[in-house]
Design an enzyme around this catalytic site. Structure first.
Site, PDB file in Angstrom:
ATOM      1  N   LYS A 119       0.886  -1.105   0.007  1.00  0.00           N
ATOM      2  CA  LYS A 119      -0.077   0.014  -0.061  1.00  0.00           C
ATOM      3  C   LYS A 119       0.772   1.335  -0.044  1.00  0.00           C
ATOM      4  O   LYS A 119       2.070   1.230  -0.030  1.00  0.00           O
ATOM      5  CB  LYS A 119      -1.135  -0.115   1.203  1.00  0.00           C
ATOM      6  CG  LYS A 119      -1.814  -1.264   1.120  1.00  0.00           C
ATOM      7  CD  LYS A 119      -2.789  -1.357   0.190  1.00  0.00           C
ATOM      8  CE  LYS A 119      -3.404  -2.857  -0.163  1.00  0.00           C
ATOM      9  NZ  LYS A 119      -4.201  -3.570   0.791  1.00  0.00           N
TER      10      LYS A 119
HETATM   11  C1  PLP Z   1      -4.889  -4.635   0.839  1.00  0.00           C
HETATM   12  C2  PLP Z   1      -6.778  -4.548   0.964  1.00  0.00           C
HETATM   13  C3  PLP Z   1      -7.275  -4.852   1.672  1.00  0.00           C
HETATM   14  C4  PLP Z   1      -7.178  -5.281   2.985  1.00  0.00           C
HETATM   15  O1  PLP Z   1      -6.284  -4.822   3.855  1.00  0.00           O
HETATM   16  P1  PLP Z   1      -5.346  -5.588   4.838  1.00  0.00           P
HETATM   17  O2  PLP Z   1      -4.641  -4.484   5.382  1.00  0.00           O
HETATM   18  O3  PLP Z   1      -4.220  -6.474   4.175  1.00  0.00           O
HETATM   19  O4  PLP Z   1      -6.248  -6.368   5.739  1.00  0.00           O
HETATM   20  C5  PLP Z   1      -8.917  -4.428   1.656  1.00  0.00           C
HETATM   21  N1  PLP Z   1      -9.400  -4.058   0.470  1.00  0.00           N
HETATM   22  C6  PLP Z   1      -8.704  -3.942  -0.436  1.00  0.00           C
HETATM   23  C7  PLP Z   1      -9.212  -3.459  -1.898  1.00  0.00           C
HETATM   24  C8  PLP Z   1      -7.263  -3.937  -0.307  1.00  0.00           C
HETATM   25  O5  PLP Z   1      -6.135  -3.823  -1.490  1.00  0.00           O
END
Ligand code: PLP
Length: 383
Positions: free
Chosen positions: A183
């Site tokens: 992210k």
């Molecule tokens: C990464 C992601 C999540 C989940 O995030 P985590 O912190 O890994 O639990 C949820 N929705 C989308 C669209 C994502 O890309």
């Protein structure tokens, strides 16, 4: 061909970040504490959200959010199938039913018109995804939701640094951000709940830590009050301070990161535009936005080569790729249990079969972009 592998994503971690983690480890307080408080405060300042709660992951946040909202059997949740499976899994784990909405073919964003057709008296939640760093057109979705008395939860996992009509996503309503390593900012694993609903925030704060009526860290006692009581059974989804210190430092660099991501994306748009076998995503139109350029997605659309082979061939050229996402309804469990009619999610399926994410991260160099573009050209020429 490159002689080193270029991953599709890589966090930007400095020696100072590593030293800051060392400082936390040496401080004697390594779980949820002052660094969490600082991270939450800075996140509120950045987003404009009145309340925030740092969490072990966005998925953990979604879990306790469904719990807090009382999502249960018989409830329906409208969400795109073009999303990460975590949301859909949690809807099912709550006993509720995911109702998949198709997305726009070239932005991958959910539209209010599509949502409207799926609303029933059982609809409890709408969960749009700010896909790849581009904001959904929120106003029509909020209008529709409030007309029907339905709550909107924004999946803002891709949206750190995404602005909609001049405001950072998350400043109003309820959002979940993710700090997984791919992210835009990372804490290793982590997430942030943001909401303008104070009562809901208090529930989340308590559900993330055993349902106790006090946080793990009490500034006066340097620890939890021994008399903190369970107000309702809760979970263990708090973020450590080892992770939170990274969040504080990464957030301070978010604008710099996204500026670099934007520059890389611009080069890709210039250099890939003429390759007709790969179709680029379109930016949203009709409203003002700032794109966080979380992912750079291309769609391999040619009879010469399919997406999976394309990804394999790029890997052989030392270029990493990712798949965001294989549509949730095409996973084994959802195929077998939901029997979504082929073609009913036309744009989602079209993209799910063709899309792939090419390298995009802040520390990439313009030469790396050239390597990616040349490798794509080579793979297509030899297909
Ligand atoms: C990464 C992601 C999540 C989940 O995030 P985590 O912190 O890994 O639990 C949820 N929705 C989308 C669209 C994502 O890309």
């Amino acid at each position: 061909m490159r002689n080193t592998f270029l991953p599709f994503s890589k966090p930007s971690i400095t020696e100072d970040d590593i030293a800051a983690v060392g400082d936390v480890l040496r401080s004697g307080w390594i779980t949820t504490g002052p660094k969490n408080a600082e991270f939450e405060k800075h996140f509120c300042e950045y987003t404009g959200a009145p309340n925030s709660v740092a969490l072990a992951s966005a998925t953990a946040g979604m879990h306790i959010l469904f719990k807090a909202l009382g999502l249960k059997e018989g409830d329906e949740v409208i969400t795109p199938s073009m999303t990460w499976v975590s949301t859909v899994n949690l809807i099912c784990l709550a006993g509720a039913t995911p109702v998949f909405a198709d997305v726009d073919k070239d932005t991958l964003l959910l539209k209010a018109e599509t949502v409207e057709k799926l609303i029933t008296p059982r609809t409890k939640l709408i969960i749009p995804v700010h896909f790849a760093g581009a904001p959904v057109n929120l106003d029509p979705i909020f209008t529709l939701a409030s007309k029907h008395g339905i709550r909107v939860i924004e999946d803002s996992a891709h949206a750190a640094g995404t602005f909609y009509k001049g405001k950072q996503v998350g400043y109003r309503g309820t959002s979940l951000f993710s700090f997984h390593p791919i992210k835009n900012i990372t804490t290793g694993e982590g997430g942030m709940f943001c909401s303008d609903d104070k009562e809901l925030t208090d529930r989340i704060r308590r559900l993330k830590f055993h349902g106790l009526g006090a946080d793990a860290y009490d500034r006066k006692t340097q620890g939890r009050s021994p008399h903190a009581e369970v107000l309702e059974p809760g979970f263990k989804y708090n973020l450590t301070d080892i992770a939170a210190v990274l969040g504080v430092r990464q957030l301070a660099r978010l604008d710099e990161f996204n500026k670099k991501r934007t520059d890389i994306a611009k080069l890709y748009f210039e250099k890939l535009a003429s390759i007709e076998e790969v179709r680029l995503l379109k930016d949203p139109s009709g409203y003002d936005f700032v794109h966080a350029r979380h992912l750079f997605i291309i769609r391999v659309d040619t009879p010469k080569i399919n997406r999976d082979l394309f990804m394999e061939k790029l890997k052989a050229e030392n270029i990493g790729t990712g798949l965001h996402f294989r549509a949730a309804h095409t996973h084994k469990y959802y195929r077998e249990n939901f029997k979504i009619e082929k073609g009913s999610l036309e744009n989602t399926e079209w993209n799910s079969e063709r899309m792939c994410s090419i390298p995009l991260f802040p520390d990439m160099k313009p030469e790396d972009v050239d390597d990616v573009v040349n490798a794509i050209k080579k793979v297509i020429a030899n297909a």
